[in-house]
Enzyme design. Structure first.
Site, PDB file in Angstrom:
ATOM      1  N   LYS A 177     -16.850 -15.727   4.178  1.00  0.00           N
ATOM      2  CA  LYS A 177     -15.864 -16.457   3.360  1.00  0.00           C
ATOM      3  C   LYS A 177     -14.481 -15.995   3.818  1.00  0.00           C
ATOM      4  CE  LYS A 177     -13.327 -16.366   0.129  1.00  0.00           C
ATOM      5  NZ  LYS A 177     -11.869 -16.648   0.339  1.00  0.00           N
ATOM      6  N   GLU A 211     -12.279  -2.244   2.687  1.00  0.00           N
ATOM      7  CA  GLU A 211     -11.145  -1.835   3.531  1.00  0.00           C
ATOM      8  C   GLU A 211      -9.901  -2.404   2.880  1.00  0.00           C
ATOM      9  OE1 GLU A 211     -11.353   0.124   6.047  1.00  0.00           O
ATOM     10  OE2 GLU A 211     -13.537   0.127   6.202  1.00  0.00           O
ATOM     11  N   CYS A 233      -2.183  -4.095   7.157  1.00  0.00           N
ATOM     12  CA  CYS A 233      -2.598  -3.008   6.258  1.00  0.00           C
ATOM     13  C   CYS A 233      -2.058  -1.679   6.772  1.00  0.00           C
ATOM     14  CB  CYS A 233      -4.110  -2.971   6.160  1.00  0.00           C
ATOM     15  SG  CYS A 233      -4.909  -2.948   7.757  1.00  0.00           S
ATOM     16  N   GLU A 291       2.238  -1.088  -2.220  1.00  0.00           N
ATOM     17  CA  GLU A 291       2.200  -1.889  -0.990  1.00  0.00           C
ATOM     18  C   GLU A 291       3.003  -3.175  -1.196  1.00  0.00           C
ATOM     19  OE1 GLU A 291      -1.455  -3.986   0.211  1.00  0.00           O
ATOM     20  OE2 GLU A 291      -1.210  -3.064   2.180  1.00  0.00           O
TER      21      GLU A 291
HETATM   22  P1  NAD Z   1      -6.666 -10.491  -0.992  1.00  0.00           P
HETATM   23  O1  NAD Z   1      -7.269  -9.269  -1.583  1.00  0.00           O
HETATM   24  O2  NAD Z   1      -5.810 -11.333  -1.839  1.00  0.00           O
HETATM   25  O3  NAD Z   1      -7.826 -11.456  -0.443  1.00  0.00           O
HETATM   26  C1  NAD Z   1      -8.761 -11.048   0.513  1.00  0.00           C
HETATM   27  C2  NAD Z   1      -9.987 -11.955   0.436  1.00  0.00           C
HETATM   28  O4  NAD Z   1     -10.614 -11.778  -0.825  1.00  0.00           O
HETATM   29  C3  NAD Z   1      -9.675 -13.448   0.553  1.00  0.00           C
HETATM   30  O5  NAD Z   1     -10.685 -14.076   1.313  1.00  0.00           O
HETATM   31  C4  NAD Z   1      -9.720 -13.910  -0.893  1.00  0.00           C
HETATM   32  O6  NAD Z   1     -10.044 -15.271  -1.034  1.00  0.00           O
HETATM   33  C5  NAD Z   1     -10.845 -13.033  -1.428  1.00  0.00           C
HETATM   34  N1  NAD Z   1     -10.824 -12.824  -2.882  1.00  0.00           N
HETATM   35  C6  NAD Z   1      -9.742 -12.792  -3.703  1.00  0.00           C
HETATM   36  N2  NAD Z   1     -10.140 -12.591  -4.986  1.00  0.00           N
HETATM   37  C7  NAD Z   1     -11.484 -12.488  -4.957  1.00  0.00           C
HETATM   38  C8  NAD Z   1     -12.480 -12.266  -5.946  1.00  0.00           C
HETATM   39  N3  NAD Z   1     -12.158 -12.099  -7.227  1.00  0.00           N
HETATM   40  N4  NAD Z   1     -13.782 -12.209  -5.571  1.00  0.00           N
HETATM   41  C9  NAD Z   1     -14.126 -12.350  -4.282  1.00  0.00           C
HETATM   42  N5  NAD Z   1     -13.231 -12.575  -3.304  1.00  0.00           N
HETATM   43  C10 NAD Z   1     -11.930 -12.627  -3.628  1.00  0.00           C
HETATM   44  O7  NAD Z   1      -5.891 -10.009   0.328  1.00  0.00           O
HETATM   45  P2  NAD Z   1      -5.004 -10.855   1.355  1.00  0.00           P
HETATM   46  O8  NAD Z   1      -3.715 -11.241   0.704  1.00  0.00           O
HETATM   47  O9  NAD Z   1      -5.818 -11.929   2.002  1.00  0.00           O
HETATM   48  O10 NAD Z   1      -4.727  -9.734   2.477  1.00  0.00           O
HETATM   49  C11 NAD Z   1      -3.754  -8.768   2.340  1.00  0.00           C
HETATM   50  C12 NAD Z   1      -4.342  -7.445   1.875  1.00  0.00           C
HETATM   51  O11 NAD Z   1      -5.388  -7.058   2.738  1.00  0.00           O
HETATM   52  C13 NAD Z   1      -3.337  -6.310   1.934  1.00  0.00           C
HETATM   53  O12 NAD Z   1      -3.476  -5.512   0.794  1.00  0.00           O
HETATM   54  C14 NAD Z   1      -3.740  -5.546   3.182  1.00  0.00           C
HETATM   55  O13 NAD Z   1      -3.341  -4.191   3.199  1.00  0.00           O
HETATM   56  C15 NAD Z   1      -5.227  -5.703   3.151  1.00  0.00           C
HETATM   57  N6  NAD Z   1      -5.798  -5.503   4.476  1.00  0.00           N
HETATM   58  C16 NAD Z   1      -6.552  -4.380   4.698  1.00  0.00           C
HETATM   59  C17 NAD Z   1      -7.093  -4.149   5.955  1.00  0.00           C
HETATM   60  C18 NAD Z   1      -7.941  -2.925   6.241  1.00  0.00           C
HETATM   61  O14 NAD Z   1      -8.727  -2.969   7.177  1.00  0.00           O
HETATM   62  N7  NAD Z   1      -7.833  -1.853   5.486  1.00  0.00           N
HETATM   63  C19 NAD Z   1      -6.844  -5.058   6.989  1.00  0.00           C
HETATM   64  C20 NAD Z   1      -6.061  -6.185   6.728  1.00  0.00           C
HETATM   65  C21 NAD Z   1      -5.554  -6.410   5.460  1.00  0.00           C
END
Ligand code: NAD
Length: 498
Positions: A175, A250, A284, A385
């Site tokens: 997804k 992550e 991230c 963040e």
């Molecule tokens: P997000 O948490 O908003 O969404 C990530 C994914 O989760 C998306 O596919 C979203 O549709 C899904 N999602 C959201 N709510 C959900 C729920 N209740 N149940 C299941 N799935 C759900 O993050 P984003 O805005 O897409 O990405 C940015 C964030 O990701 C930042 O905090 C960044 O630091 C982090 N990030 C971490 C890493 C790592 O490897 N540590 C890498 C890249 C990004």
């Protein structure tokens, strides 16, 4: 008319049962729709999970070197299509073309590295405490795995999950983030072309609240591998915990670069620019704090601001652009609200702090590179963040204070230290609470064959990439083979025999 895309379930491209759709918008020009994607629901997820469950047994029994052959083919196709996919990724999530090429390259590297695992997937053999007994441990697949990805590395992050999941013998439901679904679609199309058997890889588009939640809660999904924000990660961890579902998280970071008084300042400035403003600060591992020794604070700050002022902002597809847009309107507003918070907290705004609306940029979601000085660990902008092109300079008097400040957040993903002192280098490596420490290079730049992940709120203890990722996507089985032809009792007979 924008192109309509579909889900990929059981080897077929299919429309969603909901009939609803969402637009994948170019953040550099919000009037441009990159594609229209299905806004899927629980029924679509259920079909995908059922397909993955049916395909699992045959796939797990396919010898790992044969599974690897398909991944090698996918790697070749990815290489061939690298430039085209990079353009799609830039169009849907904004970062400059050089960076999206790097994103695809990370997918290529991961495919190549993980396909090699097809002829390794090592377990251990170890002596038994008893005579005529043989012991070993082997890896088993987990089953159907649900992969939930963010938008900022739309090829690399799905690749980090899909390739190790597949080589370990799992079947997959992916997804992707609704802000960058097209790149994932390209990746899945490549896996199909490479000859992945039907049902082994499934792709379902949609929101986190609907498609994501349905995947998370499906009883036939044995593992959720999630990359995204700490906020969503906590909810996912809670639901997985309740259902005793395996779960790798992550999450975000509040990464810092330390600049010591003996550092090569020009090099430290180069690193800070790339770390803070690369991917428009939306990594991230982005540098959001610069912890600078007072002995070099003035020189570093002046050079840093002077160089940051030269950053050319624009559409990531243009070769003249250094920094693209942020992902969407709500992120743009969030960044600006943090700038307001920083000002109220008493941080000194040295540059930026406003929406960038020059020329064509008024069509998209652009923000000025923003630098605050006089930072203190008690400030929210030093702790939370922001995920945008905003960086806070925090002055310190000593190396010890720098280490204290770098460790003063709840996150622990990436870190960097600029120094020429070998003793400080090793002390930093040992004392910084982060999953990644760079010496004399910025907080960004991970390579795919080393473990990636963070301490504290940056994750739940797992590591992606490297060989460590195999521990997410496989179960360990301990095997004992007794060829003594009699009942031998571990611990009990052992004590009697020796
Ligand atoms: P997000 O948490 O908003 O969404 C990530 C994914 O989760 C998306 O596919 C979203 O549709 C899904 N999602 C959201 N709510 C959900 C729920 N209740 N149940 C299941 N799935 C759900 O993050 P984003 O805005 O897409 O990405 C940015 C964030 O990701 C930042 O905090 C960044 O630091 C982090 N990030 C971490 C890493 C790592 O490897 N540590 C890498 C890249 C990004």
């Amino acid at each position: 008319m924008a192109e309509m895309f579909k889900n990929f379930i059981n080897g077929e491209w299919v429309t969603s049962k909901t009939g609803a759709t969402f637009n994948d918008i170019n953040p550099a020009d919000k009037s441009e729709i990159v594609g229209v994607f299905p806004k899927s629901g629980a029924e679509d997820i259920n079909m995908a999970v059922e397909a993955a469950a049916s395909a699992f047994d045959k796939w797990r029994k396919t010898p790992a070197p044969a599974r690897a052959e398909i991944i090698y083919k996918a790697e070749k196709l990815l290489r061939k299509k690298k430039d085209d996919i990079a353009k799609i990724a830039t169009a849907e999530m904004g970062k400059i073309l050089d960076e999206t090429k790097g994103d695809v390259q990370e997918g290529i590297d991961t495919a190549f590295y993980m396909a090699g695992e097809g002829r390794r997937l090592f377990g251990d053999t170890t002596p038994s405490e008893l005579k005529n007994k043989f012991c070993m441990s082997i890896r088993m697949p987990v089953g159907v795995v649900g992969l939930i990805c963010p938008w900022n590395f739309p090829v690399a992050i799905p690749s980090w999950k899909i390739f190790p999941a597949l080589i370990c013998g799992n079947s997959v439901v992916l997804k992707p983030a609704s802000d960058a679904p097209a790149s994932s679609m390209e990746l899945v199309q490549i896996l199909q072309e490479a000859g992945m058997p039907k049902g082994v890889v499934n792709l379902v588009h949609g929101s986190g609240e609907e498609a994501g939640m349905a995947l998370l809660n499906h009883p036939k999904v044995n593992l959720i591998s999630f990359t995204g924000s700490a906020e969503v990660g906590k909810r996912i961890g809670e639901i997985c915990g309740k259902n005793l579902k395996r779960c790798s998280l992550e999450l975000g970071g509040k990464n810092a670069q330390i600049v010591m008084d003996d550092a090569n300042i020009d090099l430290a400035v180069d690193g800070a620019l790339w770390g803070a403003f690369g991917t428009t600060g939306q990594r991230c591992t982005a540098t959001s704090r610069l912890i600078v020794h007072k002995g070099v604070l003035k020189e570093f700050t002046e050079k840093f601001v002077e160089r940051a002022k030269k950053i050319r902002i624009g559409n990531g597809l243009s070769p003249d652009t250094d920094m693209g847009p942020v992902i969407n309107e709500s992120q743009l507003k969030k960044i600006h609200s943090y700038v307001e918070i920083g000002k109220k907290e008493g941080a000194k705004l040295l540059m930026g702090g406003y929406f960038y609306e020059e020329g064509e940029c008024k069509k998209g979601f652009f923000y000025m590179p923003t630098i605050f000085a006089d930072g203190h660990p008690s400030m929210r902008i030093a702790q939370e963040e922001i995920f945008g092109p905003v960086v806070l300079i925090m002055p310190v008097n000593s190396f010890e204070e720098a280490i204290e400040v770098i460790n003063s957040t709840n996150y622990g993903l990436s870190s960097s230290v600029y120094t020429k002192d070998i003793n400080r280098t090793f002390k930093a490596i040992s004392d910084i609470q982060a999953g990644i420490t760079y010496i004399n290079s910025p907080t960004i730049g991970a390579e795919t064959h080393l473990p990636f992940g963070g301490m504290k709120n940056s994750g739940n203890g797992h590591r992606e990439a490297g060989k460590e990722v195999l521990n997410i996507f496989s179960e360990w089985k301990a095997v004992y083979i007794d060829y003594s032809k009699r009942l031998q009792k571990a611990q009990i007979d052992t004590a009697k025999e020796h």
